[in-house]
Design a protein around this motif. Structure first.
Motif, short mmCIF file in Angstrom:
data_model
loop_
_atom_site.label_atom_id
_atom_site.label_comp_id
_atom_site.label_asym_id
_atom_site.label_seq_id
_atom_site.Cartn_x
_atom_site.Cartn_y
_atom_site.Cartn_z
N ASP A 1 1.02 -1.26 -0.08
CA ASP A 1 -0.01 0.05 -0.11
C ASP A 1 0.80 1.23 -0.04
N ILE A 2 1.93 1.23 0.93
CA ILE A 2 2.87 2.40 0.99
C ILE A 2 3.57 2.61 -0.55
N PHE A 3 4.31 1.39 -0.96
CA PHE A 3 5.05 1.72 -2.13
C PHE A 3 4.28 1.74 -3.50
N ASP A 4 3.36 1.00 -3.60
CA ASP A 4 2.63 0.72 -4.90
C ASP A 4 1.35 1.72 -5.25
N THR A 5 0.94 2.39 -4.17
CA THR A 5 -0.08 3.33 -4.25
C THR A 5 0.15 4.84 -3.71
N VAL A 6 0.35 4.80 -2.19
CA VAL A 6 0.33 6.07 -1.68
C VAL A 6 1.47 6.90 -1.89
N LEU A 7 2.65 6.48 -1.58
CA LEU A 7 3.98 7.20 -1.54
C LEU A 7 4.77 6.89 -2.94
N GLY A 8 4.49 5.82 -3.62
CA GLY A 8 5.28 5.62 -4.82
C GLY A 8 6.49 4.64 -4.48
N ALA A 9 7.16 4.33 -5.59
CA ALA A 9 8.46 3.44 -5.68
C ALA A 9 9.34 3.55 -4.55
N PRO A 10 9.78 2.50 -3.66
CA PRO A 10 10.81 2.62 -2.76
C PRO A 10 12.06 3.10 -3.32
N PRO A 11 13.08 3.06 -2.64
CA PRO A 11 14.63 3.29 -2.71
C PRO A 11 15.04 1.78 -3.24
N SER A 12 16.23 1.61 -4.08
CA SER A 12 16.46 0.33 -4.61
C SER A 12 16.76 -1.01 -3.58
N LYS A 13 16.97 -0.51 -2.51
CA LYS A 13 17.55 -1.44 -1.29
C LYS A 13 16.20 -2.09 -0.85
N TRP A 14 14.82 -1.45 -1.34
CA TRP A 14 13.58 -1.92 -0.79
C TRP A 14 12.65 -2.72 -2.10
N ARG A 15 13.41 -2.76 -3.26
CA ARG A 15 12.76 -3.14 -4.37
C ARG A 15 12.02 -4.56 -4.48
N LYS A 16 13.13 -5.51 -3.86
CA LYS A 16 12.88 -6.86 -3.74
C LYS A 16 13.07 -7.21 -2.33
N ILE A 17 11.97 -7.78 -1.68
CA ILE A 17 12.06 -8.24 -0.30
C ILE A 17 11.44 -9.71 -0.18
N PRO A 18 12.13 -10.58 0.30
CA PRO A 18 11.82 -11.81 0.83
C PRO A 18 10.84 -11.91 1.88
#
Length: 455
Positions: A315-332
């Motif tokens: 909800d934070i990254f894909d809608t409200v605030l937009g893309a995160p920094p690169s270190k948080w793009r892929k999270i297991p």
């Protein structure tokens, strides 16, 4: 193996987990109970319920000896030590305005479920959470005034090396008028209404009836105290998550709890969810979420789908605030929705990797759209002044005519564009992904939106 339920679920809207009425759990309380015997008398009599949490129930009590009304927080027997440590309490009590609610004293209650700490706390009014959801909404001017006081409280803590750890609308409350303590018990109950009760039904004969109360009680709606007994002064409660930060922690002050910070997911900063990096910045993030909750009457980030961290981050990254920094793009993540690095993820080895920021944010769900979609009270600039019965702090919403989010309906004006622009700017500074760029509490107080709330 799943344990069998001991009690039938309650039909009341807001009651504690009845399954915690067992050895080591909650103490059974009934209206009219008299607590803390002093000689031949008892000091407190329970007259209503105020609330509950994961480790306690809270009751409105009349002091039968000295007079006045207090909140009694009765803690689970398993929590042998409760509340902030003495060094933290000393800092909180040093505030000249006494805005931090700490225990006045404590005593012990022996009951069927064990030995319980009972904290005696000053009586406060409703939380800003309860005043920012249907049927209530905080008035725009009150949001700025109370928001400024909240930022001032946070600035005080941070200057002294303390983080609140759970700085949400649920822990920000209105102070009550001293005149409230001069009311009779009958007058208090006339304002709050008769406590709503429901019998507690054990699921089987093996359940010890003494472990639970005979009935559950719904908490009082403290907004009913009205403008005569509620003030516009803010108080801060619940310091069980408070911790210290900085290179040198004072003796007795707990360090950052990392991943185990107890802030609700909807207000938990992404660096805490992903990296366990709790600190002053996570307090600011929670304050930003709280300001939006106050002004809009809804949560900024949702906790949909089983309250999973992966969905909150989405909800934070894909809608409200937009893309995160690169270190948080892929999270297991593990199956329970927590990042694999978090102790909350457990030992489940099944891991899925989520990729964030792959798509453009939805224009009708980003932060700007949410801020400009805030609807305001139905009152024109040329309309009548507040009636005597209305509160200058909040108004009552008819749940049958609440407008859909972002839709303009007759009689429901939106936030003024000039204010929306200021508010959006403040939130973007408070919700910056980079904690080094994230605004501090002192800086927030200089922002035009909060500075406009100065009395």
């Amino acid at each position: 193996m799943v344990s069998q339920s001991r009690y039938m679920p309650s039909n009341l809207e807001h009651v504690e987990d009845l399954e915690k009425y067992r050895r080591g759990g909650f103490h059974p309380v009934h209206l009219g109970d008299k607590l803390e015997k002093v000689g031949a008398k008892h000091r407190y009599e329970v007259i209503h319920k105020l609330g509950y949490g994961g480790f306690s129930t809270v009751w409105l009590a009349h002091n039968l000896i000295e007079g006045g009304y207090f909140a009694l927080k009765i803690v689970c027997a398993s929590e042998s030590s409760y509340g902030p440590p003495p060094p933290v309490k000393a800092v909180l009590d040093s505030h000249p305005g006494k805005i931090f609610v700490t225990e006045l004293r404590r005593f012990v209650i022996l009951g069927p479920n064990g030995s319980h700490i009972c904290q005696v706390l000053p009586l406060t009014g409703p939380s800003l959470l309860s005043l920012s959801r249907v049927p209530y909404r905080l008035r725009p001017a009150a949001c700025k005034n109370l928001g400024r006081q909240a930022a001032q409280a946070l600035a005080f803590l941070h200057k002294r090396g303390l983080c609140h750890g759970d700085f949400t609308a649920a822990n920000l409350v209105l102070a009550v008028s001293p005149a409230l303590h001069r009311l009779s018990r009958q007058q208090i109950l006339q304002l709050l209404g008769t406590p709503v009760q429901e019998l507690v039904h054990p699921t089987g004969p093996k359940t010890t009836s003494a472990s639970s109360p005979k009935y559950a009680v719904e908490p009082a709606d403290l907004s009913k105290l009205g403008s005569s007994h509620l003030t516009d002064h803010l108080m801060v409660i619940d310091f069980d998550q408070t911790f210290g930060f900085g290179k040198t922690l004072p003796s007795g002050v707990p360090p950052s709890p990392g991943f185990h910070l107890g802030t609700p997911l909807a207000s938990l900063a992404p660096e805490v969810i992903i990296e366990g990096a709790a600190g002053p910045g996570s307090d600011i993030w929670a304050l930003g979420c709280t300001l939006f909750r106050m002004r809009a009457g809804i949560q900024l980030f949702t906790e949909w789908h089983n309250n999973m961290a992966s969905n909150v981050l989405g909800d934070i990254f894909d809608t409200v605030l937009g893309a995160p920094p690169s270190k948080w793009r892929k999270i297991p993540f593990r199956k329970n929705g927590w990042p694999a690095a978090s102790p909350r993820s457990g030992t489940d080895k099944a891991i899925d990797t989520c990729e964030f920021g792959q798509e453009e944010p939805y224009p009708d769900e980003d932060l700007r759209a949410k801020v400009y979609g805030i609807w305001d009270e139905n009152r024109s600039k040329t309309g009548p002044a507040l009636k005597a019965a209305e509160s200058p702090i909040f108004w009552t919403v008819d749940p049958n005519v609440v407008p859909h989010w972002g839709n303009v309906r007759d009689g429901f004006p939106h936030i003024p564009p000039a204010e929306a622009s200021q508010f959006l700017d403040l939130l973007r500074r408070m919700l910056d992904y980079d904690t080094k760029r994230r605004i501090t509490a002192d800086e927030a107080l200089k922002h035009p939106w909060l500075a406009g709330g100065k009395k």
